[in-house]
Design a protein around this motif. Structure first.
Motif, PDB file in Angstrom:
ATOM      1  N   SER A  26       0.556  10.034  -3.715  1.00  0.00           N
ATOM      2  CA  SER A  26      -0.353  10.238  -2.589  1.00  0.00           C
ATOM      3  C   SER A  26       0.429  10.174  -1.274  1.00  0.00           C
ATOM      4  O   SER A  26       1.605   9.794  -1.248  1.00  0.00           O
ATOM      5  CB  SER A  26      -1.458   9.178  -2.591  1.00  0.00           C
ATOM      6  OG  SER A  26      -2.167   9.184  -3.835  1.00  0.00           O
ATOM      7  N   ASN A  47       0.998   4.107  -2.958  1.00  0.00           N
ATOM      8  CA  ASN A  47       0.711   5.528  -2.714  1.00  0.00           C
ATOM      9  C   ASN A  47       1.886   6.413  -3.110  1.00  0.00           C
ATOM     10  O   ASN A  47       1.703   7.525  -3.623  1.00  0.00           O
ATOM     11  CB  ASN A  47       0.369   5.746  -1.239  1.00  0.00           C
ATOM     12  CG  ASN A  47      -0.952   5.114  -0.849  1.00  0.00           C
ATOM     13  OD1 ASN A  47      -1.798   4.826  -1.714  1.00  0.00           O
ATOM     14  ND2 ASN A  47      -1.148   4.884   0.441  1.00  0.00           N
ATOM     15  N   ASP A  94       1.888   6.851  -6.834  1.00  0.00           N
ATOM     16  CA  ASP A  94       0.780   7.694  -7.286  1.00  0.00           C
ATOM     17  C   ASP A  94       0.928   9.141  -6.837  1.00  0.00           C
ATOM     18  O   ASP A  94       0.119  10.002  -7.216  1.00  0.00           O
ATOM     19  CB  ASP A  94      -0.559   7.136  -6.793  1.00  0.00           C
ATOM     20  CG  ASP A  94      -0.851   5.772  -7.383  1.00  0.00           C
ATOM     21  OD1 ASP A  94      -0.271   5.453  -8.427  1.00  0.00           O
ATOM     22  OD2 ASP A  94      -1.637   5.020  -6.756  1.00  0.00           O
ATOM     23  N   THR A 147       1.791   8.770   2.101  1.00  0.00           N
ATOM     24  CA  THR A 147       2.115   7.435   2.578  1.00  0.00           C
ATOM     25  C   THR A 147       1.910   7.296   4.089  1.00  0.00           C
ATOM     26  O   THR A 147       2.252   6.257   4.658  1.00  0.00           O
ATOM     27  CB  THR A 147       3.572   7.096   2.248  1.00  0.00           C
ATOM     28  OG1 THR A 147       4.431   8.069   2.858  1.00  0.00           O
ATOM     29  CG2 THR A 147       3.798   7.099   0.735  1.00  0.00           C
ATOM     30  N   THR A 168       0.829  -1.210   0.000  1.00  0.00           N
ATOM     31  CA  THR A 168       0.000   0.000   0.000  1.00  0.00           C
ATOM     32  C   THR A 168       0.862   1.259   0.000  1.00  0.00           C
ATOM     33  O   THR A 168       0.601   2.213  -0.740  1.00  0.00           O
ATOM     34  CB  THR A 168      -0.927   0.005   1.223  1.00  0.00           C
ATOM     35  OG1 THR A 168      -1.758  -1.163   1.188  1.00  0.00           O
ATOM     36  CG2 THR A 168      -1.802   1.247   1.237  1.00  0.00           C
TER      37      THR A 168
END
Length: 243
Positions: free
Chosen positions: A238, A233, A236, A240, A229
């Motif tokens: 995004s 992230n 992308d 973390t 995950t």
């Protein structure tokens, strides 16, 4: 005055004129030498002070009050009144905390010593079942609870119930030791013997796992799902951070 005496007077004046600068130079040299001697003494005193100050750096307080591991008894004196029908709420909370410390320390057994010969001996014997039940509710297994008795005939009032277990604990030496006169030893520019003892005792009391002083703990297995995950992230763009 004859010509001869005049010549002698002139020669004497000339000699005086010649020796005056020499005496002046000598006095200047004498003053300069004195100043250099004073400066040398001051420098010597300064270097001596530096040597004394450097040589008087005290030993580390951790060497005087080292933290060590020892098998130490942990005790709890549980007050029991003569008219108690059950354990008070405060006593139950204290028992829970005592049991939690016992479980976290990995102790072997808890010894419950009941008073014999005191005015509250009958009450303590009656409440021993409640004490055992509270310990088991907190997570202590039945085989780990050992009930014994002790002589409490010397107690004028109600005698407590002694709970004890042994566990490896981080400890240091006892504070409040003054082997030397603090005022007489102050000229050495060293801190006193008791310096740092309280800090070491407080640090030892805060150590949850004494074995952390021996070696680091082993690494736990990675969380593969969480790692996937976080990497996703990151790719992308995004955050973390954990939610």
């Amino acid at each position: 005055m004859t010509k001869y005496s005049t010549s002698i007077r002139q020669d004497a004046e000339a000699e005086t004129m010649v020796h005056k600068p020499s005496a002046y130079r000598f006095s200047r040299l004498l003053v300069a030498s004195s100043m250099m001697a004073i400066a040398g003494l001051a420098t010597s005193c300064g270097s001596m002070g530096d040597r004394i100050q450097t040589g008087s750096i005290p030993d580390d307080y951790r060497t005087r009050h080292p933290i060590a591991l020892a098998d130490v008894p942990h005790t709890l004196d549980l007050a029991i009144g003569t008219g108690d029908k059950a354990l008070p709420i405060g006593s139950r909370d204290v028992l829970k905390g005592f049991a939690a410390n016992f479980i976290s320390s990995g102790g072997g057994t808890i010894q419950v010593a009941l008073p014999q010969g005191a005015i509250n001996s009958a009450t303590a014997t009656h409440l021993s079942k409640d004490i055992r039940r509270q310990l088991m509710t907190a997570g202590v297994s039945a085989p780990q609870i050992v009930t014994t008795v002790y002589d409490a005939s010397s107690y004028e009032g109600a005698a407590p119930v002694h709970l004890t277990y042994n566990a490896v604990t981080a400890v240091t030496n006892t504070c409040g030791q003054w082997p030397k006169d603090l005022m007489a030893d102050s000229m050495a520019n060293r801190n006193w013997y008791n310096f740092g003892c309280a800090s070491q005792n407080n640090l030892a009391a805060q150590i949850a796992n004494p074995m952390d002083l021996v070696a680091p703990r082993g690494m736990t297995p990675i969380d593969a799902a969480r790692r996937t995950t976080v990497i996703g992230n990151y790719r992308d763009g995004s955050s973390t951070a954990s939610e």
